[in-house]
Design a protein around this motif. Structure first.
Motif, PDB file in Angstrom:
ATOM      1  N   SER A  47       0.964  -1.253   0.054  1.00 44.40           N
ATOM      2  CA  SER A  47      -0.089   0.211   0.066  1.00 44.40           C
ATOM      3  C   SER A  47       0.886   1.244  -0.021  1.00 44.40           C
ATOM      4  O   SER A  47       0.411   2.316  -0.609  1.00 44.40           O
ATOM      5  N   ARG A  48       2.003   1.086   0.617  1.00 47.65           N
ATOM      6  CA  ARG A  48       2.886   2.375   0.462  1.00 47.65           C
ATOM      7  C   ARG A  48       3.624   2.544  -0.574  1.00 47.65           C
ATOM      8  O   ARG A  48       3.873   3.613  -1.207  1.00 47.65           O
ATOM      9  N   ALA A  49       3.910   1.521  -1.405  1.00 49.38           N
ATOM     10  CA  ALA A  49       4.490   1.680  -2.961  1.00 49.38           C
ATOM     11  C   ALA A  49       3.289   2.179  -3.699  1.00 49.38           C
ATOM     12  O   ALA A  49       3.789   2.975  -4.584  1.00 49.38           O
ATOM     13  N   VAL A  50       2.195   1.697  -3.604  1.00 48.92           N
ATOM     14  CA  VAL A  50       1.136   2.544  -4.379  1.00 48.92           C
ATOM     15  C   VAL A  50       0.955   3.802  -4.042  1.00 48.92           C
ATOM     16  O   VAL A  50       0.521   4.633  -5.014  1.00 48.92           O
ATOM     17  N   LEU A  51       0.868   4.294  -2.696  1.00 48.98           N
ATOM     18  CA  LEU A  51       0.998   5.519  -2.570  1.00 48.98           C
ATOM     19  C   LEU A  51       1.913   6.376  -2.841  1.00 48.98           C
ATOM     20  O   LEU A  51       1.881   7.586  -3.422  1.00 48.98           O
ATOM     21  N   ARG A  52       3.320   5.939  -3.089  1.00 53.52           N
ATOM     22  CA  ARG A  52       4.151   6.745  -3.575  1.00 53.52           C
ATOM     23  C   ARG A  52       4.158   7.007  -5.159  1.00 53.52           C
ATOM     24  O   ARG A  52       4.352   8.020  -5.638  1.00 53.52           O
ATOM     25  N   VAL A  53       3.527   5.799  -5.889  1.00 50.27           N
ATOM     26  CA  VAL A  53       3.285   6.177  -7.541  1.00 50.27           C
ATOM     27  C   VAL A  53       1.989   7.104  -7.494  1.00 50.27           C
ATOM     28  O   VAL A  53       2.220   7.918  -8.291  1.00 50.27           O
ATOM     29  N   TYR A  54       1.056   7.041  -6.813  1.00 50.69           N
ATOM     30  CA  TYR A  54       0.001   7.815  -6.797  1.00 50.69           C
ATOM     31  C   TYR A  54       0.353   9.415  -6.381  1.00 50.69           C
ATOM     32  O   TYR A  54       0.080  10.038  -7.514  1.00 50.69           O
ATOM     33  N   THR A  55       1.161   9.617  -5.649  1.00 48.09           N
ATOM     34  CA  THR A  55       1.672  10.999  -5.391  1.00 48.09           C
ATOM     35  C   THR A  55       2.555  11.387  -6.146  1.00 48.09           C
ATOM     36  O   THR A  55       2.470  12.585  -6.822  1.00 48.09           O
ATOM     37  N   ARG A  56       3.485  10.603  -6.801  1.00 48.83           N
ATOM     38  CA  ARG A  56       4.515  11.043  -7.802  1.00 48.83           C
ATOM     39  C   ARG A  56       3.722  11.534  -8.987  1.00 48.83           C
ATOM     40  O   ARG A  56       4.075  12.554  -9.695  1.00 48.83           O
TER      41      ARG A  56
END
Length: 83
Positions: free
Chosen positions: A16-25
């Motif tokens: 979920s943190r990896a998905v969050l990083r992609v979403y934010t970037r």
């Protein structure tokens, strides 16, 4: 979103943190591109919260984000930014 992926995102914090990083970037890049297109320098600051709701197969992961734009006061006469 498929139930299998939804379940994995709800219970796998690293994923979920990896998905969050992609979403934010991606979201910050979209705002930066828009600012460059209008000749305005872009600020790249955000706050995002991961929320999990439900359990089992109905588990949902929600990403709630706020993108902070330091140019905002300049676009509104009389508005001030406090520090």
């Amino acid at each position: 979103m498929p139930y299998r992926l939804r379940y994995r995102l709800a219970w796998n914090h690293g994923l979920s943190r990896a998905v969050l990083r992609v979403y934010t970037r991606v979201l910050l890049d979209v705002y930066a591109r828009g600012a460059r297109a209008h000749g305005v320098p872009s600020g790249r600051t955000s706050v995002t919260v991961i929320q999990r709701a439900g359990s089992g197969l109905n588990a949902n992961l929600t990403l709630s984000g706020v993108m902070i734009d330091p140019r905002r006061p300049e676009s509104h006469p009389g508005a001030r930014m406090r520090r």
